[in-house]
Design a protein around this motif. Structure first.
Motif, short mmCIF file in Angstrom:
data_model
loop_
_atom_site.label_atom_id
_atom_site.label_comp_id
_atom_site.label_asym_id
_atom_site.label_seq_id
_atom_site.Cartn_x
_atom_site.Cartn_y
_atom_site.Cartn_z
N ARG A 178 0.83 -1.36 0.00
CA ARG A 178 0.21 -0.04 -0.03
C ARG A 178 0.92 1.33 -0.15
N PHE A 179 0.53 2.13 -0.85
CA PHE A 179 1.19 3.47 -0.88
C PHE A 179 0.14 4.81 -0.82
N GLU A 180 0.98 5.68 0.01
CA GLU A 180 0.17 6.85 0.13
C GLU A 180 -0.01 7.78 -0.98
N PRO A 181 -1.06 8.51 -1.02
CA PRO A 181 -1.21 9.57 -2.14
C PRO A 181 -0.25 10.69 -1.64
N MET A 182 0.32 11.23 -2.90
CA MET A 182 1.48 12.40 -2.34
C MET A 182 1.37 13.50 -3.41
N LEU A 183 1.20 14.62 -2.54
CA LEU A 183 1.46 16.07 -3.54
C LEU A 183 2.80 16.40 -3.71
N ILE A 184 3.18 16.70 -4.98
CA ILE A 184 4.56 17.03 -5.29
C ILE A 184 4.42 18.33 -5.88
N THR A 185 5.45 19.08 -5.58
CA THR A 185 5.66 20.49 -6.19
C THR A 185 7.12 20.82 -6.27
N PRO A 186 7.61 21.93 -7.07
CA PRO A 186 8.81 22.32 -6.93
C PRO A 186 9.30 22.71 -5.65
N LEU A 251 5.82 23.62 -14.00
CA LEU A 251 4.77 23.64 -15.06
C LEU A 251 3.38 23.47 -14.44
N GLY A 252 3.23 22.72 -13.16
CA GLY A 252 2.08 22.66 -12.12
C GLY A 252 2.56 21.62 -11.19
N ILE A 253 1.53 21.34 -10.40
CA ILE A 253 1.60 20.45 -9.19
C ILE A 253 1.04 19.17 -9.70
N SER A 254 1.17 18.04 -8.87
CA SER A 254 0.53 16.96 -9.17
C SER A 254 0.14 16.23 -7.95
N ILE A 255 -0.57 14.90 -8.12
CA ILE A 255 -0.66 14.06 -7.08
C ILE A 255 -0.39 12.62 -7.41
#
Length: 322
Positions: A178-186, A251-255
């Protein structure tokens, strides 16, 4: 006077019980007498006669028509659950015997998996499997979603490894990781150092997401819709590595799922857990129900366990609401 003993039950001799059961299992699986006949290399009338004989033998109706397909009755489903492992076991006994005689030093193994699974989850597992079974010819089929399940159902692959949300009735799914959802940003993004992170904080920033047909996009959309939080998509692009690169470029952020975050990402990305808003993603093994697994397939599946998956823990630059 001694009581007479009850006679032993007598059963009518069946010339070949396997043929009607095989015809029934193929028809139930394929939904068509003609397709079952093609799979069995016999005529359609022969399959029809076998089905009729089996229904007479069992005393119940096993199949009924629903539109253009034949579907199982309740009694048919019960018999299918019992008969399928027997039929497939007998049909595979020659190959199983040969593999048993030569042990695990030969043969082949076909595994369906998506790019993320092949890239992030399987390397350690494949490395150990090849070390322990060097003579097994291993093929990884890079397919996702319905494509991988089609290969599984047609026996083109022995198993699939990946993530599933909805499990069809004809398949078995054993989640392992099981892996957590992560917000990634610069690293210099405002959200990277925000003390507490709420779903609404993501609204002003465009998201970089996989294509809409994929599970990740649909899950993100569902969470935002249920929370009544607006969001915008800046870019749709496939592949976690590409998404990470574009996020790093600003160029943006992602989940994303934590499975795709590696040590090399630490310098170019900031990551925050979104476990308070999005569900974990599970990864595991998918097989057809009742399918006989070769010794190679069993050996590979036994290696898919958490203690063999070596990776750095996901990293978090600040607290988040849980």
């Amino acid at each position: 006077m001694a009581r007479p003993t009850s006679p032993s039950p007598r059963f009518a001799y069946k010339g070949d019980r396997l043929k009607p059961l095989r015809a029934f299992c193929q028809t139930a699986r394929l939904g068509s007498v003609s397709r079952a006949a093609e799979a069995l290399y016999v005529s359609q009338p022969a399959v029809t006669l076998q089905l009729q004989a089996l229904e007479r033998d069992m005393g119940v109706k096993l199949l009924e028509r629903s539109g253009r397909r034949l579907v199982m009755t309740r009694e048919g489903e019960a018999l299918y659950e019992l008969a399928r492992p027997l039929v497939e076991g007998l049909d595979g006994i020659d190959g199983a015997f040969r593999e048993r005689m030569r042990g695990m030093d030969g043969g082949e193994l076909n595994v369906a998996a998506g790019t993320s699974t092949i890239l992030y989850l399987l390397p350690t597992i494949v490395e150990r499997f090849k070390r322990e079974h060097p003579d097994v010819r291993l093929a990884l089929h890079n397919v996702t979603g319905a494509g991988g399940l089609d290969l599984l159902r047609s026996d083109a692959v022995d198993m699939a490894v990946g993530s599933m949300l909805d499990v069809p009735a004809d398949l078995d799914y054993a989640p392992v990781y099981r892996f957590e959802p992560m917000l990634i940003t610069p690293p210099d993004h405002p959200l990277a150092s925000k003390p507490e992170l709420a779903l609404e904080d993501l609204s002003p920033y465009g998201l970089i997401l996989p294509p809409q047909r994929l599970t990740t996009y649909r899950m993100v959309d569902l969470v935002f819709q249920r929370a009544r939080v607006p969001y915008t998509v800046a870019l749709e692009v496939g592949g976690w590595e590409i998404i990470k690169q574009y996020v790093a470029m600003g160029l943006g952020i992602s989940i994303v799922t934590a499975i795709c975050l590696t040590e090399s990402d630490r310098e170019r990305l900031a990551a925050r857990s979104l476990a308070g808003y999005f569900p974990d993603r599970s990864y595991g093994v998918v097989v057809r129900k009742g399918k006989y697994l070769s010794p190679q397939a069993r050996a590979f599946s036994e290696l898919i366990k958490p203690d063999l998956f070596v990776r750095g823990d996901y990293y978090d630059t600040g607290p988040s609401e849980r």
